[in-house]
Design an enzyme around this catalytic site. Structure first.
Site, PDB file in Angstrom:
ATOM      1  N   CYS A  44       0.806  -1.218   0.000  1.00  0.00           N
ATOM      2  CA  CYS A  44       0.000   0.000   0.000  1.00  0.00           C
ATOM      3  C   CYS A  44       0.839   1.269   0.000  1.00  0.00           C
ATOM      4  O   CYS A  44       0.532   2.224  -0.719  1.00  0.00           O
ATOM      5  CB  CYS A  44      -0.975  -0.005   1.163  1.00  0.00           C
ATOM      6  SG  CYS A  44      -0.198  -0.093   2.778  1.00  0.00           S
ATOM      7  N   HIS A  57      -3.039   0.844   6.657  1.00  0.00           N
ATOM      8  CA  HIS A  57      -3.151   1.000   5.210  1.00  0.00           C
ATOM      9  C   HIS A  57      -2.833   2.441   4.848  1.00  0.00           C
ATOM     10  O   HIS A  57      -2.925   3.345   5.675  1.00  0.00           O
ATOM     11  CB  HIS A  57      -4.584   0.638   4.785  1.00  0.00           C
ATOM     12  CG  HIS A  57      -4.731   0.439   3.303  1.00  0.00           C
ATOM     13  ND1 HIS A  57      -3.902  -0.353   2.573  1.00  0.00           N
ATOM     14  CD2 HIS A  57      -5.654   0.926   2.436  1.00  0.00           C
ATOM     15  CE1 HIS A  57      -4.276  -0.356   1.305  1.00  0.00           C
ATOM     16  NE2 HIS A  57      -5.355   0.434   1.198  1.00  0.00           N
ATOM     17  N   ASP A  76      -7.823   4.308  -4.107  1.00  0.00           N
ATOM     18  CA  ASP A  76      -6.919   3.356  -3.445  1.00  0.00           C
ATOM     19  C   ASP A  76      -6.208   2.539  -4.501  1.00  0.00           C
ATOM     20  O   ASP A  76      -6.751   1.572  -5.028  1.00  0.00           O
ATOM     21  CB  ASP A  76      -7.729   2.444  -2.514  1.00  0.00           C
ATOM     22  CG  ASP A  76      -6.806   1.561  -1.672  1.00  0.00           C
ATOM     23  OD1 ASP A  76      -5.579   1.579  -1.919  1.00  0.00           O
ATOM     24  OD2 ASP A  76      -7.319   0.863  -0.778  1.00  0.00           O
TER      25      ASP A  76
END
Lengths: 654, 319
Positions: A414, A458, A474
């Site tokens: 991430c 995250h 994302d």
């Protein structure tokens, strides 16, 4: 009188468990040094008991070394950690000079204090349970220090047997103190602030920090402990794709590291965004982070008490979160910002000069090829989706880390994705920022709450779209959709052996319910809860005085009851003899030879001799004690009565 | 013999203990296979009570009495009770002595240290009560003059429970005079074989030498009375006595005198077991012989006395 080997061994065990209670949070080298001193002293006494205490020329340097070590580690002698090291160290030093029962008693008292100090670091169920269990060796030792009838046991062999035998008695003693502890727990006036002040931030769990470098979260993702738990007012939680718990917004990037710059609180009540969905209300119980930021789904509509919203609509607590902290939030999951301030736009477009030329070139190329921002975003996500892979063990990156990542290694997680995506957007002229927080959460249907673990940490991006405001993108989801849909566990399965099999997961979630209950009932019981509890009994605004009266009255009642019981119990040693004999009968009955109720001791013994020929001698000795107490004397001797009770307790049948 | 405080167990003088053991062993060598009954007979002697042996003819009642007499160095008399036996036949008579010009008392067979009263239920109640009064008071009164019986005075009476024609069974109140009532029962197979093959019992008895004299018996009685009965034991004893009074099948339970006899017998039993303190087992061992003939069953449908006494033993808990 000197401590015999058995008492000395018990003392060593009592001190060892006190040391163990501090092992998780004190520096390893200090713990190791203390364990070494403990072990050396034990060996010295075991080998050469005749030498007595460790001589002063050894003890004195050790005593001086202790504060020196504390200063070397912490820079001063005060505070929670230095104080704990000093306390544990003094306890171990006491062991080096312990030769008499008096020393051992002092050591036990101090060991109990040291155990209590361990709770200053960690009040979880596991630690509290450990401390409660660690009290048992202390009480067993105290009992062993009492003069008593010799059991004719060899001291060396008896330490473990003593422990085993002493556990029920000690547990009984600890349980006996439980009502008093409960009264103190409920009525002891609670302080708004912990007495021991703020611990230093390098201790405890790290959690999310205010900087982000590629690789920084990897350690966190390996951490399986809960970050916070959420209970929703609605019966069902939001779907996984909506579970973005925003924590920190990062604008500043220096080429390697994203940094969070604290932004001022938004004091005015008027929101600068428009909620497009009904508010979702929930309560979060946050584990201590030692940091000030709180977590919430998307945009919180208002700040909870003691916290404020900042310009990025994340929540900031006024004080660092030192304890398990509950707070209530209502969030809008769909929303629209109105305007982007100029300085914000500037921040959201700034890039460090001289880094990642290839990525900038790509951005420029896309800018000229696509007209719409949306198309650039699509192109970027398509690129991630087509060419990149998700892994927790990415290869190292060079100075131009984004270039290396985008064009060479093409694998990461991430942080890499959000970082490079934000960089790319900014380079293409789209205002973008990195958001760090947690994504996902395990819905514990059994407990009706969601647990979000550190491993759910995250990072993602938000880009500014005129007319919509900040839009969450994302990029990790483009590479690894299961990271978002199924949670980090599913996405990291290949890399993450520590998560274990499915049944372990189920067990862990059940255990989490217990932990949550513990947090709720015990750890979070603060001054406010205390007031609420007392209010139910008509005591409004309980003051120190009324609390002290309740505490005093409760303690007096309990202590009186205990004393009455003790007096009653010891009034007639004959009762003790009877009790012990009944116990003996029960044990023999369990062993398969119950006494007929009309059977006298002699007749019963006769039967037992045949039933348990191998233990006949021991059984005979116990019965001889009983007969001597009960029938061969008019008034049982208290000491002999106790000896009989001990003999019953230690009898091994068959 | 050591003189002990009432709080602690007493110990028996070694010589006395040896003689007692020898005496018991000697009687056992004559009356085969009946150690429990012999022990009870000795308990009766030590506790200062009298013994009633109730059983069929020929099972050894008289042999037991004779063996006791031969073992104990006591003056021995045997009276065969018959329906025409008069009180004076056992007590003795005053006869006018011409030369001295006054009545002189000629003591009857009652004046013995060990008296065997054979088939006591064949005599008339009048004769029976003469004996029983003498047993209770340790003296007899003839023509206004009291004559003390020799000490120790120990009566072994026998009666045949089945032989009812022409007999006068002892009334309950009279049975109370006997501390213990035992029965001998048939011998076991081995004991009977030994009886059949060994020499005649009477012959054997004639070869016995006494093991204990009167002084020793007096000393043993004193010792027996000092045996410790702890509070716990008294608790049990009282529970037993209480149970006899509360039992639905018993009309009249044990009297206080029976309770005292029970304790005395238990103490004597403890001495015979080589202990200076009583155990519940001592009480249990003597309970049926002590209580069996003293309980009055409630009426028809009740179990017989001994069965009731045995049932009480299993009902009352030893704490």
């Amino acid at each position: 009188m000197r401590l015999d080997a058995r008492q000395f061994n018990l003392l060593a065990i009592a001190i060892l468990v006190a040391l163990a209670a501090h092992a998780p949070h004190l520096p390893l080298w200090i713990i190791a040094a203390m364990a070494f001193v403990l072990g050396a002293r034990w060996l010295q006494r075991a080998r050469r008991a005749d030498l007595g205490a460790v001589p002063i020329w050894v003890r004195l340097p050790l005593t001086l070394a202790l504060p020196a070590a504390v200063v070397a580690q912490y820079g001063n002698l005060f505070g929670r950690e230095p104080g704990s090291v000093l306390a544990v160290g003094m306890l171990v030093l006491k062991f080096t000079e312990s030769e008499k029962p008096r020393d051992a008693r002092a050591a036990v008292t101090f060991a109990c204090f040291v155990l209590m100090a361990a709770l200053l670091f960690d009040q979880s169920l596991v630690m509290s349970g450990f401390v409660a269990l660690a009290l048992l060796p202390q009480i067993i030792l105290l009992r062993a220090l009492e003069p008593r009838d010799d059991l004719a046991l060899k001291p060396a062999a008896a330490t473990l047997a003593d422990l085993r035998r002493g556990v029920p008695q000690a547990a009984f003693a600890v349980l006996g103190a439980a009502p008093l502890a409960l009264v103190a727990f409920l009525f002891l006036p609670r302080l708004g602030e912990p007495l021991w002040g703020a611990p230093s931030p390098d201790q405890g769990r790290t959690g999310i920090s205010d900087t982000m470098t590629p690789g920084g979260l990897a350690e966190l993702i390996a951490d399986d402990s809960p970050a916070f738990r959420v209970t929703f007012d609605a019966p069902a939680p939001p779907p996984p794709t909506q579970r973005y718990w925003r924590g920190l917004v990062m604008y500043h990037f220096d080429g390697t590291e994203w940094t969070h710059m604290p932004s001022p609180p938004v004091r005015d009540a008027s929101p600068r965004f428009e909620a497009l969905s009904a508010p979702l209300s929930y309560e979060i119980v946050l584990e201590p982070t030692q940091q000030r930021w709180l977590f919430a789904l998307d945009l919180p509509l208002a700040a909870p008490n003691g916290a404020y919203r900042n310009a990025e609509f994340t929540l900031v607590n006024e004080k660092p979160v030192m304890d398990v902290t509950p707070y209530r939030v209502s969030s809008a999951l769909r929303y629209r910002h109105d305007t982007l301030a100029r300085h914000e736009r500037q921040l959201a477009l700034s890039l460090p000069a001289g880094y990642n030329p290839r990525l900038r070139a790509l951005a420029a190329e896309w800018r000229s090829r696509y007209g719409e921002d949306r198309e650039i975003v699509q192109a970027a996500l398509a690129l991630y989706n087509a060419r990149f892979s998700y892994t927790l063990n990415p290869p190292p990156l060079g100075r131009d880390s984004m270039d290396d990542f985008m064009f060479e290694t093409r694998s990461g997680y991430c942080e890499h994705f959000s970082s490079s995506f934000t960089f790319l957007m900014r380079a293409a002229g789209i205002p973008a920022r990195v958001v760090v927080g947690y994504q996902g959460g395990y819905w514990n249907a059994l407990g009706g709450y969601m647990v979000v673990r550190q491993s759910d940490a995250h990072a993602w991006s938000e880009i500014w779209q005129d007319g919509q405001g900040w839009v969450r993108v994302d990029p990790t989801a483009a590479v690894s959709p299961e990271r978002v849909n199924l949670g980090s566990r599913a996405a990291n399965a290949a890399d993450a052996p520590w998560h274990g099999p499915e049944w372990l997961l189920a067990l862990r979630n059940q255990w989490d319910i217990v932990n949550q209950l513990w947090n709720k009932v015990v750890v979070q019981f603060n001054a406010l809860h205390q007031q609420n509890l007392l209010a139910q009994f008509g005591v409004d605004h309980a003051q120190w005085r009324s609390l002290a009266i309740a505490l005093g009255a409760g303690s007096i009642v309990l202590v009186t009851l205990a004393m009455l019981w003790a007096l009653r119990r010891d009034r007639d040693p004959g009762d003790a003899v009877d009790r012990a004999y009944r116990r003996l009968n029960r044990r023999l009955a369990r062993a398969g030879a119950p006494r007929d109720e009309a059977e006298g001791p002699e007749a019963y013994l006769q039967r037992l001799r045949q039933r348990f020929p191998q233990a006949a001698r021991e059984i005979e000795a116990v019965f001889a004690r009983y007969v001597a107490l009960r029938y061969a004397s008019a008034q049982p001797d208290p000491a002999a009565a106790r000896a009989f009770a001990v003999a019953v307790a230690t009898l091994r049948v068959g | 013999m050591t003189h002990a405080s009432p709080d602690t167990a007493v110990t028996l003088d070694a010589a006395l203990s040896t003689s007692l053991d020898r005496a018991v062993a000697q009687v056992n060598s004559v009356v085969l296979g009946k150690p429990a009954q012999i022990r009870l007979a000795f308990a009766s002697i030590l506790a200062g009570g009298h013994l009633l042996i109730e059983d069929l003819p020929g099972v050894g009642k008289t042999t037991l009495a004779h063996a006791l007499a031969a073992t104990l160095d006591l003056s021995f008399q045997r009276i065969q009770f018959t329906s025409d036996l008069l009180p004076s036949d056992i007590i003795g008579v005053s006869i006018f002595e011409r030369d001295r010009n006054r009545f002189e008392f000629h003591p009857g067979p009652l004046f013995a240290q060990l008296l065997l009263a054979d088939e006591i239920n064949r005599a008339t109640p009048k004769t029976q009560s003469a004996l029983l009064e003498a047993m209770a008071e340790q003296q007899v009164t003839v023509d206004g003059r009291s004559h003390t019986l020799p000490a120790p005075f120990f009566v072994v009476a026998t009666q045949n429970p089945l032989d009812l024609a022409g007999t006068y069974p002892l009334p309950d109140s009279q049975l109370d005079r006997f501390m213990l009532r035992i029965s001998l029962d048939y011998p076991s197979r081995e004991a009977e074989r030994a009886l059949l093959t060994a020499p005649d019992r009477q012959q054997l008895i004639s070869t016995l030498a006494p093991c204990m004299d009167a002084n020793q018996i007096v000393a043993l009685r004193k010792h027996s009375a000092s045996v410790l009965a702890s509070p716990a034991l008294i608790d049990y004893l009282q529970a037993l006595i209480g149970a006899t009074r509360a039992h639905p099948e018993i009309r009249v339970g044990l009297s206080p005198r029976a309770g005292i006899a029970l304790l005395a017998a238990a103490r004597a039993h403890a001495v015979l077991s080589g202990r200076g303190y009583c155990l519940p087992e001592d009480v249990q061992a003597v309970f049926v012989p002590v209580a069996g003939h003293r309980l009055t069953p409630a009426g028809h449908g009740s179990r017989d006395r001994e069965t009731l006494a045995r049932a009480l033993l299993t009902d009352v808990a030893v704490r």
